[in-house]
Design an enzyme around this catalytic site. Structure first.
Site, PDB file in Angstrom:
ATOM      1  N   HIS A 117       0.742  -1.249  -0.049  1.00 20.29           N
ATOM      2  CA  HIS A 117       0.008  -0.021   0.256  1.00 20.29           C
ATOM      3  C   HIS A 117       1.039   1.158  -0.028  1.00 20.29           C
ATOM      4  CE1 HIS A 117      -3.730  -2.317   1.224  1.00 20.29           C
ATOM      5  NE2 HIS A 117      -2.777  -3.183   1.555  1.00 20.29           N
ATOM      6  N   ARG A 165      -0.042   4.087  -1.020  1.00 24.84           N
ATOM      7  CA  ARG A 165      -0.886   5.300  -0.566  1.00 24.84           C
ATOM      8  C   ARG A 165      -0.851   6.510  -1.554  1.00 24.84           C
ATOM      9  NH1 ARG A 165      -3.321   1.910   3.149  1.00 24.84           N
ATOM     10  NH2 ARG A 165      -2.102   1.636   5.061  1.00 24.84           N
ATOM     11  N   ASP A 209       2.764  -6.984   2.661  1.00 24.34           N
ATOM     12  CA  ASP A 209       1.430  -6.264   2.854  1.00 24.34           C
ATOM     13  C   ASP A 209       1.780  -4.875   3.546  1.00 24.34           C
ATOM     14  OD1 ASP A 209      -1.177  -5.228   3.129  1.00 24.34           O
ATOM     15  OD2 ASP A 209      -1.860  -6.943   4.479  1.00 24.34           O
ATOM     16  N   PRO A 219      -5.670  -0.770  10.909  1.00 24.20           N
ATOM     17  CA  PRO A 219      -4.870  -1.916  11.073  1.00 24.20           C
ATOM     18  C   PRO A 219      -3.719  -1.801   9.779  1.00 24.20           C
ATOM     19  CG  PRO A 219      -7.072  -2.628   9.888  1.00 24.20           C
ATOM     20  CD  PRO A 219      -7.072  -0.932  10.448  1.00 24.20           C
ATOM     21  N   HIS A 253      -8.734 -10.308  -0.422  1.00 22.88           N
ATOM     22  CA  HIS A 253      -8.688 -10.178   1.099  1.00 22.88           C
ATOM     23  C   HIS A 253      -9.961 -11.128   1.603  1.00 22.88           C
ATOM     24  CE1 HIS A 253      -7.849  -8.203   5.180  1.00 22.88           C
ATOM     25  NE2 HIS A 253      -8.989  -8.853   5.216  1.00 22.88           N
ATOM     26  N   LYS A 306      -8.866  -6.163  -7.213  1.00 29.99           N
ATOM     27  CA  LYS A 306      -8.655  -6.421  -5.970  1.00 29.99           C
ATOM     28  C   LYS A 306     -10.189  -6.546  -5.251  1.00 29.99           C
ATOM     29  CE  LYS A 306      -6.928  -6.935  -1.481  1.00 29.99           C
ATOM     30  NZ  LYS A 306      -6.124  -6.086  -0.896  1.00 29.99           N
ATOM     31  N   ASN A 318      -6.899   0.929  -2.320  1.00 31.33           N
ATOM     32  CA  ASN A 318      -7.683   1.278  -1.340  1.00 31.33           C
ATOM     33  C   ASN A 318      -7.166   2.627  -0.840  1.00 31.33           C
ATOM     34  OD1 ASN A 318      -5.510  -0.204  -0.112  1.00 31.33           O
ATOM     35  ND2 ASN A 318      -6.449  -0.204   1.714  1.00 31.33           N
ATOM     36  N   HIS A 342      -2.333 -12.629   1.866  1.00 33.93           N
ATOM     37  CA  HIS A 342      -2.238 -12.785   3.283  1.00 33.93           C
ATOM     38  C   HIS A 342      -2.792 -13.824   4.131  1.00 33.93           C
ATOM     39  CE1 HIS A 342      -5.732  -9.987   3.359  1.00 33.93           C
ATOM     40  NE2 HIS A 342      -5.064  -9.175   3.323  1.00 33.93           N
TER      41      HIS A 342
HETATM   42  O1  DOR Z   1      -4.134  -4.537   7.941  1.00 35.09           O
HETATM   43  C1  DOR Z   1      -4.584  -4.449   6.863  1.00 35.09           C
HETATM   44  N1  DOR Z   1      -4.065  -3.065   6.736  1.00 35.09           N
HETATM   45  N2  DOR Z   1      -5.263  -5.106   6.160  1.00 35.09           N
HETATM   46  C2  DOR Z   1      -5.806  -4.824   5.007  1.00 35.09           C
HETATM   47  O2  DOR Z   1      -6.282  -5.602   4.449  1.00 35.09           O
HETATM   48  C3  DOR Z   1      -5.885  -3.276   4.556  1.00 35.09           C
HETATM   49  C4  DOR Z   1      -4.252  -2.527   5.107  1.00 35.09           C
HETATM   50  C5  DOR Z   1      -4.352  -0.970   4.999  1.00 35.09           C
HETATM   51  O3  DOR Z   1      -4.773  -0.649   3.695  1.00 35.09           O
HETATM   52  O4  DOR Z   1      -3.980  -0.384   5.823  1.00 35.09           O
HETATM   53 ZN    ZN Z   2      -3.119  -5.278   1.892  1.00 36.28          ZN
HETATM   54 ZN    ZN Z   3      -5.889  -7.407   3.031  1.00 32.71          ZN
END
Ligand code: DOR
Ligand code: ZN
Ligand code: ZN
Length: 463
Positions: free
Chosen positions: A88, A90, A325, A343, A206, A171, A120, A256
């Site tokens: 990610h 961002r 991840d 998370p 996921h 995804k 995302n 994951h």
């Molecule tokens: O721990 C996670 N963080 N799991 C996810 O599926 C999304 C990810 C996030 O984008 O921060």
């Molecule tokens: Zn992820």
């Molecule tokens: Zn995920």
């Protein structure tokens, strides 16, 4: 040694070879890696790698007088560039958490020459226009090769145009779809999978069947938050998706995974591939009482028994891919009650040292490491000229000092997310330098390229 700082035009490896100043760019992508122990797919052989114009031109016992920049690699292992298919990065409106420059600097420091970014973001990567927008922004900032996953969308025409824009997968984030998507509806998933299959694109999932809101623990601790997402959620989601996938007939990459049983089922299913992360392999949920938010991600850490069996299965060859991840957040966001704490943990700079430590402990062979972190990712996502050190392949090479001992220290990360559940972990095996397309990007603790020296990759799916 002097590293050239000329401004380099962006490349699009798959589609075109246009450069604004080709002569400067190409010259900048010549390098001789001298006297390394070179991985040949079976073992190591001492020799030199000559990369010309970004591609491996020659590998031989001894190559002299090429007249190009030379890197003395005596004592180091030369491995094919590692590929992290789940990060990610961002950027865009979440650039305060991470951006393409910092995220890909972290990748290079961690030995990853190619990464695939998750959709995302704000805005989400949910249309061809937004894929192209990300590609444009990333081209100015990336240090490594970067490609983009797109959000699962319901309209089959949109799926086609996402493939056409070069997205690497659709995804599906089951707990909370990235864009409106009826995840409860098997037919909707089947239709999306079929459209992806028709476009030649895999689906990434996921797989966690969270029946909110009864399982969201308001204001409770991280252990309770983890308990609220038990292994059965993964089992339910994997079973269901495998059933749907069978009807749709497309490739599905399961992100994951935390359970040996998931790996077994995915192995038994054609067109399915599995991914595991270093945190689920090496950490268990007891740590949540001491580490709290630092070890909070979803799916959450599991019991010690479950973790051990995931690691054992992965070491026995049951997993297809290891991915970080890499999920950066600010410490301010993370350091809140479990119900508010987002998370995710950063992983680009810890994955390889941790896995090399397993190699040094003789728990993992180099061959398995290269399979999980380079060959299988390349095969699954269609990087035909990567993951091998041979003539004609892309000049993506990582030099590793297999003996070097160090300690994980998140305060020194290139990532903006300066925390890690692995802080203080002792490791053996470190990245000495990372070469991307014939250009040294990272060397002995420093990023030595300008932003934008990496390439944006297009999937090349027909669409
Ligand atoms: O721990 C996670 N963080 N799991 C996810 O599926 C999304 C990810 C996030 O984008 O921060
Ligand atoms: Zn992820
Ligand atoms: Zn995920």
């Amino acid at each position: 040694m002097e590293f050239s700082c000329v401004r380099i035009a962006q490349r699009n490896l798959a589609r075109s070879k246009k450069r604004s100043d080709p002569a400067v760019d190409l010259e900048d992508r010549n390098i001789l890696v001298k006297d390394a122990d070179i991985w040949n797919g079976k073992g190591f052989a001492r020799g030199s790698i000559f990369i010309q114009e970004g591609r491996i031109n020659r590998i031989a016992r001894s190559i002299i007088d090429t007249g190009v920049e030379t890197i003395d690699a005596a004592g180091f292992k030369a491995l094919p560039g590692f590929i992290d298919v789940h990060v990610h990065l961002r950027d865009m409106e979440l650039a305060y958490k991470e951006d393409f420059a910092t995220g890909t600097a972290a990748a290079a420091a961690g030995g990853f020459t190619t990464v695939l970014d998750m959709p995302n973001t704000v805005p989400p990567t949910d249309s061809a226009r937004r894929v192209i927008e990300k590609q444009k922004v990333a081209a100015q900032k990336t240090h490594v090769n970067v490609g983009f996953h797109a959000a699962a969308v319901s309209d089959s025409h949109d799926v086609e145009s996402l493939a056409g824009a070069g997205a690497f997968s659709l995804k599906l984030y089951m707990p909370k779809p990235i864009v409106p998507f009826d995840v409860e509806n098997d037919q909707a998933i089947q239709k999306m999978m079929r459209a992806a299959g028709d476009a030649g694109m895999p689906v990434t999932v996921h797989a966690e069947d969270v029946d909110a809101p009864k399982n969201t623990s308001q204001g409770e601790g991280f252990e309770e938050a983890a308990e609220a997402r038990p292994p059965i959620f993964e089992t339910r989601a994997v079973d269901r998706l495998l059933r749907i996938q069978k009807k749709a007939g497309c490739n599905v990459h399961y992100c994951h995974l935390t359970l040996r049983s998931s790996l077994m089922k995915i192995n038994a299913s054609t067109k399915s591939t599995s991914e595991v992360t270093p945190h689920h392999l090496l950490l268990s949920k007891q740590l949540l009482s001491s580490l709290g938010w630092r070890a909070w991600m979803v799916p959450p850490l599991r019991s010690e028994e479950t973790r051990r069996s995931l690691l054992k299965s992965t070491l026995a060859g049951l997993s297809s891919v290891i991915a970080s991840d890499h999920a950066p957040h600010t410490i301010k966001e993370k350091n809140q009650s479990a119900s508010r704490s987002p998370p995710g943990v950063p992983g680009l700079e810890t994955t390889l040292p941790l896995m090399l430590t397993l190699v040094n402990r003789q728990q993992m062979s180099i061959s398995l490491l290269v399979k999980l972190l380079s060959e299988n990712p390349a095969r699954i996502f269609g990087f035909k000229s990567k993951a091998k050190l041979q003539k004609g392949a892309d000049g993506d090479v990582v030099l590793v000092d297999l003996k070097k001992k160090s300690k994980i220290d998140s305060s020194r990360f290139f990532s903006k997310a300066k925390f890690s559940p692995f802080d203080e972990f002792k490791t053996q095996g470190a990245v000495h330098s990372t070469i991307v397309g014939g250009k040294v990007v990272y060397r002995e603790g420093e990023i030595v390229t300008r932003e934008g020296s990496g390439s944006v990759l297009h999937s090349g799916f027909s669409g």
